[in-house]
Motif scaffolding. Sequence first.
Motif, mmCIF file in Angstrom:
data_model
loop_
_atom_site.group_PDB
_atom_site.id
_atom_site.type_symbol
_atom_site.label_atom_id
_atom_site.label_comp_id
_atom_site.label_asym_id
_atom_site.label_seq_id
_atom_site.Cartn_x
_atom_site.Cartn_y
_atom_site.Cartn_z
ATOM 1 N N GLU A 11 -39.851 -35.579 56.410
ATOM 2 C CA GLU A 11 -39.849 -34.790 55.180
ATOM 3 C C GLU A 11 -40.236 -33.351 55.509
ATOM 4 O O GLU A 11 -41.172 -33.111 56.281
ATOM 5 C CB GLU A 11 -40.836 -35.365 54.160
ATOM 6 N N LEU A 12 -39.508 -32.441 54.936
ATOM 7 C CA LEU A 12 -39.827 -31.017 55.057
ATOM 8 C C LEU A 12 -40.254 -30.520 53.683
ATOM 9 O O LEU A 12 -39.486 -30.627 52.721
ATOM 10 C CB LEU A 12 -38.619 -30.212 55.539
ATOM 11 N N GLU A 13 -41.466 -29.984 53.582
ATOM 12 C CA GLU A 13 -41.966 -29.504 52.300
ATOM 13 C C GLU A 13 -42.310 -28.023 52.404
ATOM 14 O O GLU A 13 -43.015 -27.588 53.327
ATOM 15 C CB GLU A 13 -43.206 -30.281 51.865
ATOM 16 N N LEU A 14 -41.787 -27.251 51.450
ATOM 17 C CA LEU A 14 -42.077 -25.821 51.409
ATOM 18 C C LEU A 14 -43.493 -25.615 50.876
ATOM 19 O O LEU A 14 -43.793 -25.941 49.735
ATOM 20 C CB LEU A 14 -41.068 -25.109 50.509
ATOM 21 N N LYS A 15 -44.368 -25.099 51.721
ATOM 22 C CA LYS A 15 -45.751 -24.842 51.321
ATOM 23 C C LYS A 15 -45.919 -23.446 50.734
ATOM 24 O O LYS A 15 -46.735 -23.240 49.837
ATOM 25 C CB LYS A 15 -46.688 -25.019 52.525
ATOM 26 N N SER A 16 -45.176 -22.489 51.251
ATOM 27 C CA SER A 16 -45.211 -21.130 50.711
ATOM 28 C C SER A 16 -43.964 -20.400 51.175
ATOM 29 O O SER A 16 -43.399 -20.715 52.227
ATOM 30 C CB SER A 16 -46.468 -20.380 51.174
ATOM 31 N N GLY A 17 -43.544 -19.443 50.374
ATOM 32 C CA GLY A 17 -42.404 -18.643 50.783
ATOM 33 C C GLY A 17 -41.110 -19.024 50.087
ATOM 34 O O GLY A 17 -41.117 -19.516 48.952
ATOM 35 N N GLN A 18 -39.986 -18.826 50.791
ATOM 36 C CA GLN A 18 -38.661 -18.948 50.198
ATOM 37 C C GLN A 18 -37.996 -20.285 50.518
ATOM 38 O O GLN A 18 -38.117 -20.805 51.631
ATOM 39 C CB GLN A 18 -37.756 -17.816 50.715
ATOM 40 N N THR A 19 -37.259 -20.812 49.519
ATOM 41 C CA THR A 19 -36.517 -22.064 49.713
ATOM 42 C C THR A 19 -35.555 -21.953 50.887
ATOM 43 O O THR A 19 -35.310 -22.936 51.605
ATOM 44 C CB THR A 19 -35.737 -22.419 48.431
ATOM 45 N N MET A 34 -51.046 -28.484 37.824
ATOM 46 C CA MET A 34 -49.751 -29.061 38.189
ATOM 47 C C MET A 34 -49.163 -28.306 39.368
ATOM 48 O O MET A 34 -49.242 -27.088 39.441
ATOM 49 C CB MET A 34 -48.779 -29.003 37.006
ATOM 50 N N GLU A 35 -48.574 -29.046 40.278
ATOM 51 C CA GLU A 35 -47.849 -28.462 41.397
ATOM 52 C C GLU A 35 -46.392 -28.905 41.303
ATOM 53 O O GLU A 35 -46.058 -29.875 40.622
ATOM 54 C CB GLU A 35 -48.434 -28.936 42.729
ATOM 55 N N THR A 36 -45.502 -28.186 41.980
ATOM 56 C CA THR A 36 -44.109 -28.604 42.071
ATOM 57 C C THR A 36 -43.739 -28.711 43.537
ATOM 58 O O THR A 36 -43.751 -27.715 44.263
ATOM 59 C CB THR A 36 -43.165 -27.621 41.362
ATOM 60 N N ASP A 57 -39.583 -15.463 58.354
ATOM 61 C CA ASP A 57 -39.728 -14.635 57.159
ATOM 62 C C ASP A 57 -41.114 -14.725 56.541
ATOM 63 O O ASP A 57 -41.364 -14.195 55.461
ATOM 64 C CB ASP A 57 -38.672 -15.016 56.113
ATOM 65 N N GLY A 58 -42.036 -15.419 57.211
ATOM 66 C CA GLY A 58 -43.392 -15.574 56.703
ATOM 67 C C GLY A 58 -43.617 -16.841 55.898
ATOM 68 O O GLY A 58 -44.767 -17.170 55.557
ATOM 69 N N SER A 59 -42.548 -17.567 55.577
ATOM 70 C CA SER A 59 -42.693 -18.831 54.849
ATOM 71 C C SER A 59 -43.364 -19.873 55.734
ATOM 72 O O SER A 59 -43.313 -19.789 56.971
ATOM 73 C CB SER A 59 -41.317 -19.347 54.410
ATOM 74 N N GLN A 60 -43.975 -20.853 55.081
ATOM 75 C CA GLN A 60 -44.601 -21.955 55.804
ATOM 76 C C GLN A 60 -44.018 -23.269 55.305
ATOM 77 O O GLN A 60 -43.938 -23.512 54.102
ATOM 78 C CB GLN A 60 -46.122 -21.942 55.611
ATOM 79 N N VAL A 61 -43.609 -24.093 56.248
ATOM 80 C CA VAL A 61 -42.995 -25.384 55.932
ATOM 81 C C VAL A 61 -43.751 -26.483 56.662
ATOM 82 O O VAL A 61 -44.034 -26.357 57.860
ATOM 83 C CB VAL A 61 -41.507 -25.424 56.347
ATOM 84 N N GLU A 62 -44.071 -27.556 55.942
ATOM 85 C CA GLU A 62 -44.728 -28.708 56.560
ATOM 86 C C GLU A 62 -43.689 -29.750 56.936
ATOM 87 O O GLU A 62 -42.861 -30.148 56.112
ATOM 88 C CB GLU A 62 -45.748 -29.329 55.602
ATOM 89 N N ILE A 63 -43.732 -30.167 58.191
ATOM 90 C CA ILE A 63 -42.886 -31.261 58.671
ATOM 91 C C ILE A 63 -43.742 -32.518 58.723
ATOM 92 O O ILE A 63 -44.810 -32.523 59.341
ATOM 93 C CB ILE A 63 -42.328 -30.974 60.071
ATOM 94 N N THR A 108 -48.072 -34.679 60.898
ATOM 95 C CA THR A 108 -47.602 -33.463 60.238
ATOM 96 C C THR A 108 -47.783 -32.245 61.121
ATOM 97 O O THR A 108 -48.713 -32.162 61.923
ATOM 98 C CB THR A 108 -48.343 -33.228 58.903
ATOM 99 N N TRP A 109 -46.865 -31.310 60.939
ATOM 100 C CA TRP A 109 -46.926 -30.017 61.609
ATOM 101 C C TRP A 109 -46.688 -28.939 60.545
ATOM 102 O O TRP A 109 -45.707 -29.025 59.773
ATOM 103 C CB TRP A 109 -45.843 -29.881 62.674
ATOM 104 N N LEU A 110 -47.530 -27.958 60.470
ATOM 105 C CA LEU A 110 -47.299 -26.809 59.607
ATOM 106 C C LEU A 110 -46.648 -25.727 60.460
ATOM 107 O O LEU A 110 -47.231 -25.269 61.449
ATOM 108 C CB LEU A 110 -48.600 -26.297 58.992
ATOM 109 N N VAL A 111 -45.446 -25.339 60.066
ATOM 110 C CA VAL A 111 -44.638 -24.421 60.870
ATOM 111 C C VAL A 111 -44.510 -23.083 60.154
ATOM 112 O O VAL A 111 -44.217 -23.023 58.952
ATOM 113 C CB VAL A 111 -43.238 -25.025 61.122
#
Length: 505
Positions: A161-169, A1-3, A135-141, A128-131
């Motif tokens: 849509e912006l999706e948090l792939k890793s890191g902080q909200t 499961m993913e969130t 702070d080291g977080s990665q967000v997909e646009i 899509t773009w992975l940004v």
Amino acid sequence: METEIELKFFVSPDFSEVLRRKISETKVLQHSCRDLGNTYFDTSDNWLRLHDIGLRIRRFDDVYVQTVKTAGRVVAGLHSRPEYNAEHHSNDPDLSLHPSDIWPDGRDIATLQSELVPLFSTNFQRETWLVGMADGSQVEIAFDQGMVEAGQATDPICEVELELKSGQTEALFTLARQLSDHGGMRLGNLSKAARGYRLAQNYPGDDVRSLKMVATQASDTVESCLIKSLEHALAHWHRHEQIYLEQSALEALLQVSAAVSFIRQTLTVYGGIIPRRASAVVRQELKWLEDELRWLQDYQCITSLLDDKGYALRKLDARKFLIAGLKERFDALPDRDEMLRLINSGRYTALLLDLSRWILTRGWQPFLDDKAREKMSFTIHDFAVKQLDRSWTELLEVFPPEKNLTAQEYIDQQYRLTRNLYTGICFAALFDGDECQSFRLPWADLLHGIDDLLMLKPLEQFIYHLEGDEQEQLNRWLIRQENSILHAMEQTRLIGFDAAPYWRD
């Protein structure tokens, strides 16, 4: 499961140039573009939908992925939903690919499987773009353009849509602010799937409804009740913003304004624990938006007078002149284009993003001392009683039972009375519903009486544009109307004072 943790925005097709320019200013780690086709399934009686479950098969190239999304949370456009993905080999659903305990009780999996039918599809191009964030977080646009299709019905897709792939909200909101600072991005709670269900069911749209009581429970802490109240208001805000955009119903904008005012009052209620500096920027921007929507009060007054071709004015000789003047004032009020510019503005979106971030990250916490944190951890009952007592004392002060109030004195207290009723919305669910209703009803009626007094105000300016008998007739009519309203309000106020406060044992 993913969130999934993501923000959704509605944009116009020409926003793509702005989006690409802003993305070029970020640290892009990956970039891709592909066509996606999605088919959504449910039973003929919408069994999955009724249990807030979405079942989708996505196809790209020769790959099929079956996805189940279960109930989640949406706060000011931030979507967080448990998601189950499984590779598949066709566009025919197979429920056995997912854990058996995620399906609702009441139907076995084999029966549910046999009853599934395709409801609608969403077909779009996704770029899509992975940004990488500072702070080291990665967000997909993701920028999606395409169509929702249900039979012959269609609805265009143009979303970011912006999706948090890793890191902080926090990084998600930081990037959202950067992309939306010049406007053109509107936060949305309606997913593609939700739009598809509406299309498939020929759903006419939601109804306008007044702000309901917050579902506060005795087990809630002071802090969790604060969060519930703010999320409750944001859901009401987004619901009615969407209604306005779909139906151009100004009554929906009135409910947006009510949600904004309720949030301001909620922050006041908790102001004894949370220092003002913790919410200074948010409160300033809420006040700005409340002021931007203040013209809606004039809309209410004028439309009441013009209702049924000016029936309320039928006995006045100057009726035609008054109706013409009221229509001229109505036409001078902000129009839909002005409201769309407001809703799509960077400042409006920034307010929603900042408020959402403040709630999700508990932005008040760094401003609390140990004593305040302890107060926030207490169960809600004693705090609620204290706030309702304070609210009641304030009502006694501004509406003293021994004094007859003038129309202007009532009008001057409209905002304070509204705020006191909003305090009740925060906590009333903790107490007996019938007693609460009996207590609140006279004060709500008094608020309606103030609206009736305000309805007379637009007519007062016309007195000096009339002469002779018409002027005298309008003046006498206004006095009679005001006296009649005041008499009813005085009776209502006495009833209000006779009702026992429902929060006291």
